[in-house]
Scaffold this motif. Structure first.
Motif, mmCIF file in Angstrom:
data_model
loop_
_atom_site.group_PDB
_atom_site.id
_atom_site.type_symbol
_atom_site.label_atom_id
_atom_site.label_comp_id
_atom_site.label_asym_id
_atom_site.label_seq_id
_atom_site.Cartn_x
_atom_site.Cartn_y
_atom_site.Cartn_z
ATOM 1 N N GLN A 1 0.817 -1.215 0.000
ATOM 2 C CA GLN A 1 0.000 0.000 0.000
ATOM 3 C C GLN A 1 0.857 1.274 0.000
ATOM 4 N N LEU A 2 2.155 1.107 -0.167
ATOM 5 C CA LEU A 2 3.084 2.242 -0.084
ATOM 6 C C LEU A 2 3.731 2.530 -1.438
ATOM 7 N N SER A 3 4.133 3.776 -1.630
ATOM 8 C CA SER A 3 4.919 4.147 -2.808
ATOM 9 C C SER A 3 6.367 3.707 -2.611
ATOM 10 N N GLY A 4 7.167 3.786 -3.686
ATOM 11 C CA GLY A 4 8.572 3.406 -3.586
ATOM 12 C C GLY A 4 9.325 4.225 -2.547
ATOM 13 N N GLN B 1 8.060 5.715 0.089
ATOM 14 C CA GLN B 1 7.599 5.344 1.429
ATOM 15 C C GLN B 1 8.212 4.022 1.866
ATOM 16 N N ARG B 2 8.326 3.076 0.938
ATOM 17 C CA ARG B 2 8.956 1.795 1.277
ATOM 18 C C ARG B 2 10.412 1.990 1.680
ATOM 19 N N LEU C 1 14.095 4.938 -7.412
ATOM 20 C CA LEU C 1 13.125 6.021 -7.260
ATOM 21 C C LEU C 1 13.216 7.008 -8.419
ATOM 22 N N ASP C 2 12.119 7.765 -8.636
ATOM 23 C CA ASP C 2 12.158 8.786 -9.681
ATOM 24 C C ASP C 2 12.986 9.979 -9.207
ATOM 25 N N LEU D 1 11.807 12.098 -6.108
ATOM 26 C CA LEU D 1 11.916 11.369 -4.846
ATOM 27 C C LEU D 1 13.371 11.190 -4.428
#
Length: 372
Positions: A134-137, A139-140, A165-166, A169
């Motif tokens: 349920q998390l973005s990269g 956040q992980r 990450l992009d 981020l």
């Protein structure tokens, strides 16, 4: 916190492939070390050897004056953050952070305090009951960092943590990692192939190629005084301009004949003839950073004696916002300069550029080592 000493370390695999070839690195308590280089240079292998995930073929690794060559990873008091996050998908963020604490049988009330402190530090208190899916990269990766922080180790090891990450981020988390280091003061060893990460994060940088440390030092020292062509070209974005030519005597000093297709002239260099006498009359490679080839407005802080005006023909321009990159030919090869956006250059026009030679460097084209 812990100091780290790597002495004459080699790594050879059973098939005879030599990955590390006599690595020597020393950092003090609380320093931030960057291991940077291209794929296959040995940086991740060295990190794994510090962690105890790879054996040392020859040499010695010390953490806080203790030889750790034969210590298991769990006995080294280090925490590692991986590129792939390595989170347990069936566990919540809270449970992932607490996993190592449970293994060490940390009391529940103490766990609660640690999780609260770490999640607040990484601004993820609102994510504690979510699962990794349920998390973005970004956040992980914060959770992976939180799990390492909960350990409170002597040393953190980061293995290319931002490469998945992009761009936006990466910049945000890069700042978070730097802030964490400032708050905690813990020793960090960080592997990356990104020279911008290396320059912005590290107290010390080890630039690696083919299992050898090409240069080790402070970021600005490596940027201003690269030891060889590889370091000069690897560190810096855009990379350093390399101009091939013959070194000639020019008055009491030396110079390099340059040809832009518009103008031929001798570019006077800031080296005494005595210092580079062995190279006079021979082919050399001149190194100049793009920001050292610029326009009137951007060069106002440079002493006039170090500036020489040269006419060039603009091939391509790349506006970046704060400045504009101008591409042109110099002795038949592509060169890049940085000018102020107000200069408003256009492709195919003739432009006067100021060459600031105060930070020029010379390399031997055969050995690729720095001459001056």
């Amino acid at each position: 916190m812990a100091s780290l000493s790597i002495r004459d370390v080699y790594k050879t695999y059973p098939n005879g492939v030599e990955v590390l070839k006599g690595v020597d690195i020393d950092i003090e308590d609380g320093q931030f070390l960057i291991l940077v280089g291209g794929s296959g240079c040995g940086k991740s292998t060295l990190l794994n050897m510090i962690a105890g995930l790879e054996t040392v073929t020859r040499g010695e690794i010390r953490i806080e004056d203790k030889v750790v060559n034969d210590l298991s990873p769990k006995d080294r008091d280090i925490a590692m953050v991986f590129q792939s996050y390595a989170l347990y998908p069936s566990m919540t963020v809270r449970e992932n952070i607490a996993f190592g604490l449970n293994i060490r049988k940390v009391p529940q009330n103490e766990q609660k305090e640690i999780i609260g402190r770490v999640s607040e530090m990484l601004q993820m208190s609102h994510l504690l009951d979510r699962k990794p899916g349920q998390l973005s990269g970004g956040q992980r990766q914060r959770v992976a960092m939180g799990r390492a922080l909960a350990r409170d180790p002597k040393m953190f090891l980061f293995d290319e943590p931002l490469s998945n990450l992009d761009a936006k981020l990466r910049i945000e988390l890069r700042s978070e990692i730097k802030l964490l280091h400032q708050r905690l003061g813990t020793t960090i060893v960080y592997v990356t192939h990104d020279q911008i990460e290396a320059m912005t994060l590290g107290d010390r940088i080890a630039v690696m190629k083919d299992g050898v440390v090409q240069q080790f030092g402070a970021p600005q020292d490596i940027y201003n005084s690269p030891s060889n062509l590889f370091v000069a070209g690897f560190i810096g974005a855009p990379s350093m301009n390399f101009v091939k030519g013959t070194l000639v005597e020019a008055g009491s000093g030396v110079g390099l004949t340059i040809d832009t297709g518009v103008q031929k002239t001798v570019l006077n260099l800031p080296f005494s003839a005595n210092a580079v006498r062995a190279s006079i009359g021979k082919d050399v490679i001149l190194g100049l950073r793009p920001e050292r080839i610029t326009d009137d407005r951007s060069a106002h802080n440079v002493a006039d004696a170090q500036l020489q005006s040269v006419q060039v023909k603009v091939d391509v321009i790349e506006p970046t916002g704060p400045d504009t990159l101008v591409f042109f030919k110099l002795n038949g090869a592509r060169a890049i300069s940085r000018v102020h956006p107000s200069s408003n250059p256009h492709a195919h026009e003739t432009l006067a550029l100021l060459f600031d030679v105060s930070k020029a460097v010379l390399f031997d084209p055969t050995t690729e080592a720095r001459i001056a």
